[in-house]
Design a protein around this motif. Structure first.
Motif, short mmCIF file in Angstrom:
data_model
loop_
_atom_site.label_atom_id
_atom_site.label_comp_id
_atom_site.label_asym_id
_atom_site.label_seq_id
_atom_site.Cartn_x
_atom_site.Cartn_y
_atom_site.Cartn_z
N UNK A 623 17.68 5.44 31.95
CA UNK A 623 16.47 5.49 32.75
C UNK A 623 15.42 6.38 32.11
N UNK A 624 15.44 6.44 30.78
CA UNK A 624 14.40 7.19 30.07
C UNK A 624 14.87 8.49 29.47
N UNK A 625 16.14 8.85 29.61
CA UNK A 625 16.63 10.12 29.10
C UNK A 625 16.51 10.24 27.60
N UNK A 626 16.88 9.16 26.86
CA UNK A 626 16.80 9.20 25.40
C UNK A 626 15.35 9.15 24.93
N UNK A 627 14.54 8.41 25.65
CA UNK A 627 13.10 8.38 25.35
C UNK A 627 12.50 9.77 25.49
N UNK A 628 12.91 10.48 26.52
CA UNK A 628 12.43 11.86 26.72
C UNK A 628 12.82 12.72 25.53
N UNK A 629 14.06 12.60 25.05
CA UNK A 629 14.52 13.42 23.92
C UNK A 629 13.67 13.15 22.69
N UNK A 630 13.40 11.86 22.41
CA UNK A 630 12.59 11.51 21.24
C UNK A 630 11.15 12.03 21.39
N UNK A 631 10.58 11.87 22.57
CA UNK A 631 9.20 12.33 22.78
C UNK A 631 9.09 13.84 22.67
N UNK A 632 10.04 14.55 23.29
CA UNK A 632 9.98 16.03 23.24
C UNK A 632 10.14 16.53 21.81
N UNK A 633 10.96 15.87 21.01
CA UNK A 633 11.12 16.26 19.61
C UNK A 633 9.80 16.10 18.87
N UNK A 634 9.11 14.98 19.11
CA UNK A 634 7.82 14.75 18.46
C UNK A 634 6.79 15.78 18.90
N UNK A 635 6.78 16.13 20.18
CA UNK A 635 5.84 17.14 20.69
C UNK A 635 6.13 18.51 20.11
N UNK A 636 7.42 18.84 19.98
CA UNK A 636 7.79 20.13 19.39
C UNK A 636 7.38 20.19 17.93
N UNK A 637 7.57 19.10 17.18
CA UNK A 637 7.18 19.08 15.77
C UNK A 637 5.67 19.23 15.62
N UNK A 638 4.95 18.60 16.52
CA UNK A 638 3.49 18.65 16.45
C UNK A 638 2.96 20.08 16.58
N UNK A 639 3.68 20.91 17.35
CA UNK A 639 3.26 22.31 17.54
C UNK A 639 3.70 23.19 16.38
N UNK A 640 4.50 22.65 15.48
CA UNK A 640 5.07 23.43 14.39
C UNK A 640 4.38 23.11 13.07
N UNK A 641 4.54 23.99 12.12
CA UNK A 641 4.05 23.71 10.76
C UNK A 641 5.05 22.87 9.99
N UNK A 642 6.28 22.77 10.52
CA UNK A 642 7.35 22.00 9.87
C UNK A 642 7.18 20.53 10.26
N UNK A 643 7.13 19.64 9.31
CA UNK A 643 6.83 18.24 9.59
C UNK A 643 8.01 17.29 9.41
N UNK A 644 9.21 17.83 9.37
CA UNK A 644 10.41 16.99 9.37
C UNK A 644 10.89 16.88 10.81
N UNK A 645 10.91 15.68 11.36
CA UNK A 645 11.22 15.48 12.78
C UNK A 645 12.68 15.74 13.12
#
Length: 799
Positions: A623-645
């Motif tokens: 019901x969207x749990x895995x989608x949430x994990x993928x989205x949160x990872x992308x959002x966390x990377x965006x806030x970081x200088x590290x660009x490996x997802x």
């Protein structure tokens, strides 16, 4: 209104209780300094440092997050006394020796801040006698504070005043303990062992006497006196093992040393039981020494046989007839037990009669009202009802007559008659000690309402006693819609509340319809929406029992449709035009976790359990749990200088693939199910107040729902890296071949499928991959075996 604030706390004594009190303080983000004696060798604060390190190894853990042990400041009485001046509250928690405590008070007195509250965490010593060592300036700020062990998990805290304690000191401390520490406060009189231990230990001693009288075994007694009787599942003797038989012996000795036949007519039953003496002599102190009334031998649990002085196979259960009796209404239940001819039934009536008798005789001396006794026993000993509540529910005067007949016949533990107020006057006329006007205070000879401090106004629906007439949340406020699955209602006409009504608050398509209706109604008429279901759990996830018949009748199409509708519901919550706040208490598992993470904010009771656990039934979050994990990872990377997802994705993938559950709100935050912006609330009864306030604050600050946007995924190379690690786990025997298959499907979803790294995707795209994986698994025989096993036994099947 008092402006007293507890910005820092000093805990004196790094023993079992002191260290665990310090641990709970850091759990709720209160800075704490933990003191002990200077070490004779090595660093002067070595004793405290060792105690702090020990906190990380204890089970159940006193720390919400083990790393937070580093937040406890270590100190000793030789080098750091000046730190006391920075503390607003000083809790003394050294060994139960009056002389040691008095000596310590003389040493700390010159360093205590002029506004600070000083409190002794004693389980039974006289608070008034302890205060005698303090200078006159501190006496008005001194009181007793009795935490129950373990402090993190036990809800009860008893506060005890001396004749010199200023009333506002107890009010200020109660406010802090309630909101800051998340506890239920009972004010006790300064008598030996206060309320809970006085009544509870007397009850355990009486139970041991009755066990000998009726010749029952400890495992049968625990079966009778656990959940069947509405008490803690550990029963009587397992509870003693958990508490520690040495601790129990100490509390018994406190009763023996501070009471006599003149001050307590039950004194004759306070002798240390022979079996307890025998176990203490053997060094078998209970759980801490891995042997007490019970002992584990491999997978087997042995019980102590007092006659043999050795352990024998355990696991004996009570006669089923008494289990059936205990399910009857209270009045019928007690009559059946009293009239029973079997030893197990006679034993149950005897221990209940003894508890009623003891509580009634001592009410006036140990507590202000009967409410305090019932709360103390519920919160301190895990009882579903206190003794007065059960007595009142069963029929006050009838039960009183039975008790008095047993007293007159010499069957009771004491010849002391029941107090006059039991049979005549307001209590008899009202049919019990609890009424809508308040609970019985025998000293004042009237019913008294609960003490109402400003802090209590944060509790919309606090725990209450039977007979209080308090309004239940199920009928409070104005209802806008109600059906078998959900109630939509409001307390203030500003925020809509959605309360789930399904069994274990499971999520079904019908419930999803109700949640979508809640969003639509909130958007039209209210500032915000709070999902709050009043009691635990928040939600155990999708209703598998409802899903299976549809699958059998229609096939996988029905499952896919149901999953698609759940996903649409989650996105509707996430993109609602008003703030959606989930107020979480207890378990938020599987679909319950997804409901939480798709809300726009979470307000969470600190002792909550959050996680995606679908792997346990051979499924993936759908019901969207895995989608949430993928989205949160992308959002966390965006806030970081590290660009490996991939590094940002790994923890979320592992949590889902291993069905990790945060065993506190603090741990759930580390797992990514809670964000830094989410609110953790220590007191479960303040959850709704804070959630409603949070929804209003978000609306008033001009909050807007997140815009739909694309985000990058790790793609096929990320999936290959994760699968390489999974191969090692499978080949090393850490996971089964089917676990490997499920985890590979999870990796495929969170990495975005067979696409290039960095490919931009939408939530809807990933949710399609989720549904495909879910539907593939639900058709597999091994998943069906896991689902049926969980529904049948409640335990995961490993295949």
């Amino acid at each position: 209104m008092s402006r007293f604030q507890v910005k820092k706390v000093a805990v004196l004594g790094a023993g079992v209780m002191g260290a665990q009190i310090a641990a709970h303080l850091v759990n709720v983000k209160v800075p704490v300094v933990l003191f002990d004696l200077p070490a004779k060798e090595g660093p002067k604060s070595g004793i405290v440092t060792k105690a702090i390190d020990g906190l990380k190894k204890l089970k159940p853990s006193p720390l919400g997050v083990a790393d937070d042990a580093a937040l406890i400041q270590a100190a000793n009485y030789e080098e750091h006394m000046a730190l006391l001046g920075e503390c607003d509250l000083v809790i003394e928690a050294i060994a139960e020796r009056m002389d040691w405590k008095l000596d310590l008070y003389k040493k700390i007195a010159p360093f205590v801040a002029p506004h600070a509250i000083v409190a002794s965490n004693t389980s039974g010593l006289s608070i008034t006698k302890l205060s005698e060592a303090l200078p006159q300036a501190i006496k008005p700020r001194f009181c007793g504070i009795h935490f129950f062990n373990p402090p993190r998990y036990m809800y009860l805290v008893e506060l005890i005043a001396t004749p010199a304690t200023q009333p506002h000191i107890l009010d200020d401390l109660e406010a802090f303990v309630t909101t800051g520490l998340g506890k239920g406060v009972v004010r006790a009189k300064d008598t030996p062992n206060f309320i809970a231990n006085r009544v509870g230990i007397a009850g355990m001693l009486a139970t041991m006497r009755e066990v000998e009288k009726f010749g029952l075994t400890y495992d049968v007694v625990d079966d009778l006196t656990g959940k069947k009787l509405g008490r803690a599942s550990s029963g009587t003797f397992r509870t003693a093992d958990v508490v520690g038989l040495d601790t129990m012996a100490h509390v018994i000795k406190t009763l023996q040393d501070n009471l006599n036949a003149d001050t307590d007519p039950f004194y004759g039953s306070f002798g240390t039981p022979d079996v307890l003496k025998k176990l203490l002599d053997m060094g078998n102190l209970g759980q801490k020494t891995k042997a007490g009334f019970y002992k584990k031998a491999g997978r087997d649990v042995l019980r102590f046989d007092a006659a043999r002085g050795d352990y024998v196979p355990g696991g004996e259960k009570a006669d089923e007839v008494y289990g059936r009796m205990l399910k009857k209404p209270a009045g019928e239940r007690l009559k059946l037990l009293r009239d029973s001819q079997g030893p197990q039934g006679q034993f149950l009536w005897a221990i209940l009669r003894n508890s009623f008798h003891y509580a009634a005789v001592h009410l006036a001396s140990i507590a202000e009202t009967a409410r305090d006794v019932d709360f103390a026993m519920r919160w301190g000993f895990g009882m579903k009802q206190g003794p007065f509540e059960l007595w009142q529910e069963a029929g006050w005067l009838q039960v009183a007559q039975w008790i008095q007949e047993d007293i007159d016949a010499g069957k009771a533990l004491s010849k002391a008659p029941l107090p006059d107020w039991v049979f005549k006057g307001p209590v008899a006329e009202a049919g019990g000690v609890h009424t809508p006007e308040g609970s019985w205070n025998p000293a004042a000879k009237k019913f008294e309402p609960r003490r109402l401090l400003p802090v209590h106004r944060r509790q919309y629906f606090p725990e209450n006693v039977l007979g209080s007439g308090a309004q239940a949340w199920e009928t409070a406020g104005r209802t806008l819609h109600e059906d078998a699955n959900i109630r939509l209602w409001t307390l203030d006409e500003e925020v809509l509340i959605a309360s789930i009504k399904t069994k274990m608050h499971a999520i079904s398509p019908e419930l999803c319809e109700g949640l979508q209706q809640a969003v639509e109604t909130a958007e039209k008429q209210f500032q915000g929406l709070v999902v709050w279901s009043g009691d635990e759990p928040f939600s155990v996830g999708a209703d598998l029992q409802a899903l299976l018949p549809a699958f059998i009748a229609v096939g996988v199409v029905a499952v896919e449709d149901a999953e698609a509708f759940m996903q649409q519901t989650m996105l509707r919550l996430r993109h609602a035009s008003v703030p959606v706040v989930s107020a979480i208490r207890g378990m938020a598992l599987g679909g319950g976790c997804e409901l939480a993470v798709y809300s726009q904010r979470r307000v969470v009771a600190v002792e909550s359990y959050i996680g995606l656990v679908e792997v346990g039934v051979g499924l993936v979050p759908g019901a969207g749990g895995l989608t949430y994990i993928a989205r949160r990872a992308a959002e966390a990377m965006e806030k970081s200088t590290h660009k490996d997802l991939l590094p940002f994705l790994t923890e979320g993938f592992t949590a889902a693939a291993m069905a990790k559950v945060g065993t506190s709100a603090l741990e759930s935050r580390k797992l990514g199910y809670l964000l830094d912006s989410d609110v953790i609330v220590p007191n479960k009864d303040e959850l709704l107040y804070v959630a409603v306030a949070e929804a209003k604050a978000m609306a008033n600050s001009g909050w807007r729902a997140p815009l739909k946007r694309q985000f990058p995924v790790a793609g096929r190379s990320g999936k290959a890296t994760i699968q390489g690690q999974l191969v090692n786990m499978r080949d090393g025997g850490f996971i089964s071949a089917y676990d490997f298959h499920i985890a590979s499907l999870i990796a495929n979803v969170v990495c975005g499928g067979d696409v290039d790294p960095g490919t931009l995707v939408t939530e809807e795209y990933l949710m399609t991959l989720e549904r495909q994986a879910f539907c593939e698994l639900v058709q597999h025989p091994k998943t069906q075996e896991r689902i049926l096993g969980m529904l049948g036994t409640g335990k995961p099947v490993r295949n």
